[in-house]
Scaffold this motif. Structure first.
Motif, PDB file in Angstrom:
ATOM      1  N   ASP A  84      49.251  92.474  50.796  1.00 11.13           N
ATOM      2  CA  ASP A  84      50.549  92.062  50.243  1.00 11.13           C
ATOM      3  C   ASP A  84      50.430  90.774  49.428  1.00 11.13           C
ATOM      4  N   SER A  85      49.887  89.734  50.054  1.00  9.47           N
ATOM      5  CA  SER A  85      49.821  88.461  49.323  1.00  9.47           C
ATOM      6  C   SER A  85      48.832  88.547  48.168  1.00  9.47           C
ATOM      7  N   SER A  86      47.828  89.421  48.284  1.00  8.08           N
ATOM      8  CA  SER A  86      46.880  89.577  47.178  1.00  8.08           C
ATOM      9  C   SER A  86      47.566  90.238  45.985  1.00  8.08           C
ATOM     10  N   VAL A 130      52.216  99.415  48.417  1.00  5.99           N
ATOM     11  CA  VAL A 130      51.608  98.125  48.068  1.00  5.99           C
ATOM     12  C   VAL A 130      50.120  98.318  47.761  1.00  5.99           C
ATOM     13  N   ARG A 131      49.457  99.182  48.549  1.00  2.00           N
ATOM     14  CA  ARG A 131      48.025  99.424  48.308  1.00  2.00           C
ATOM     15  C   ARG A 131      47.804 100.044  46.927  1.00  2.00           C
ATOM     16  N   MET A 132      48.700 100.966  46.531  1.00  2.00           N
ATOM     17  CA  MET A 132      48.576 101.593  45.209  1.00  2.00           C
ATOM     18  C   MET A 132      48.747 100.554  44.103  1.00  2.00           C
ATOM     19  N   GLU A 146      37.855  96.247  49.009  1.00  2.00           N
ATOM     20  CA  GLU A 146      37.894  95.484  50.263  1.00  2.00           C
ATOM     21  C   GLU A 146      39.237  94.783  50.462  1.00  2.00           C
ATOM     22  N   ILE A 147      40.010  94.644  49.386  1.00  2.00           N
ATOM     23  CA  ILE A 147      41.363  94.090  49.521  1.00  2.00           C
ATOM     24  C   ILE A 147      42.394  95.216  49.611  1.00  2.00           C
ATOM     25  N   TYR A 148      42.401  96.148  48.632  1.00  2.00           N
ATOM     26  CA  TYR A 148      43.512  97.123  48.645  1.00  2.00           C
ATOM     27  C   TYR A 148      43.401  98.121  49.795  1.00  2.00           C
TER      28      TYR A 148
END
Ligand code: XMP
Length: 321
Positions: A42-44, A184-186, A196-198
């Motif tokens: 989320d914050s990324s 959010v991941r999309m 490694e983030i999404y």
């Protein structure tokens, strides 16, 4: 709730990114903004959206609160450096441990972390930078669970009728509030963030403090941090939704070097789930559990017992606090 959810089947990622970028730019106007990056999806995503919208007019901070996993602050800062996004690491460990001193009630612990983060650390950063807005990765599920009174997600403010302008001295912009995690991941992927983030397994806002039963001291966090590292190494290939270590408050008698040791207990949790709303304990091979049972007491000072949680959510929750 008066927020409209955007379901993944209705989400046009490129249009969403375009609209949110415009919206952020228009709200902030000619001013400046700040955002706090934790390295969570989320914050990324918010960090990337903010930098697209505002360029050098947004300043991103990583608040080192002392309750992160091993090496996490440096790892996150370096990922964003590679993406061309400068992140300033702020050492706020002392403020967090001061606020957590003597606090054992789960909700009060979460409250102490929220207050330290927003009222103390972020408010100071916003003030000293001259910004009037804070961008922030609240998502639809956070709001829903908090409003339902299940667990106070640490990042919920305005939905609890907290006037951030009055209480903390800044306005909050929440570009992801209509999306759930999958959405959010999309968006995170489309914004160019690495896998490694999404695709990162969930990690709670209150970080390792959500996994320490009883008082959260730097010594007790260090125990759960070391156990977490072992659990993450051993269960990385499990395909589970989430896995973690919990430090219990009760101590038990053990033996080390032929002598009695009154030591700590670690509870391992590992769940299969798709949405974190319900979850089932993963049927891990017994050899894996045995390896955890051997490695944790051997490598983490003072731990003499390891258990595995076999209760579903509900009634259990994924985190212990
Ligand atoms: P629980 O413990 O409520 O957790 O079953 C459900 C999911 O949410 C994560 N979690 C949090 N995430 N802020 C977050 O961003 C929080 O305060 C928080 N508390 C729990 C948890 O790791 C699990 O994936």
């Amino acid at each position: 709730m008066d927020i409209r959810e955007i379901r993944v089947e209705d989400l046009n990622v490129d249009r969403f990114i375009g609209e949110k970028t415009k919206e952020i730019a228009s709200i902030v106007g000619s001013g400046t903004a700040v955002n706090a990056l934790s390295g969570g999806v989320d914050s990324s995503a918010v960090t990337m959206l903010a930098h697209r919208a505002l360029g050098t007019r947004v300043k991103t901070y990583f608040v080192e609160n002392g309750i992160m996993r091993e090496g996490e602050p440096q790892r996150v800062v370096s990922i964003f450096e590679k993406l061309g996004v400068p992140v300033e690491l702020v050492d706020a460990k002392e403020a967090f441990f001061r606020a957590l001193r003597g606090v054992t009630d789960p909700e009060l612990k979460r409250q102490a972390i929220t207050d330290t983060f927003y009222k103390d650390v972020l408010a100071r950063l916003v003030r000293s930078s001259g910004a009037r807005h804070l961008l922030h990765g609240t998502n639809y599920t956070d709001v829903e669970e908090t409003v339902a009174g299940i667990k106070r997600q640490h990042n919920i403010l305005e939905q609890l009728r907290i006037d951030t302008q009055k209480e903390y001295g800044y306005k909050v912009i929440e570009p992801l509030i209509e999306l759930r995690k999958t959405g959010v991941r999309m968006v995170a992927k489309a914004l160019g963030l690495p896998k490694e983030i999404y695709d990162r397994p969930p990690f709670p806002g209150p970080a390792l403090a959500a996994r320490v039963i009883g008082e959260v001291t730097s010594e007790r966090v260090e125990i759960v941090r070391k156990a977490t590292k072992i659990v993450e190494e051993e269960l990385a290939a499990s395909n589970a939704f989430q896995y973690l270590a919990v430090l219990h408050e009760d101590r038990v008698t053990g033996i080390r070097g032929g002598k009695r040791e009154f030591g700590s207990q670690i509870g391992v949790r590992c769940f299969d789930s798709t949405d974190a709303v319900t979850a089932t304990p993963t049927r891990l091979p017994f050899e894996t559990l045995e390896r955890l049972g051997q490695r944790i007491p051997a490598e983490v000072h003072g731990v003499v017992s390891v258990t595995y949680n076999v209760t579903r959510k509900p009634p259990t929750t994924i985190e212990a606090v």
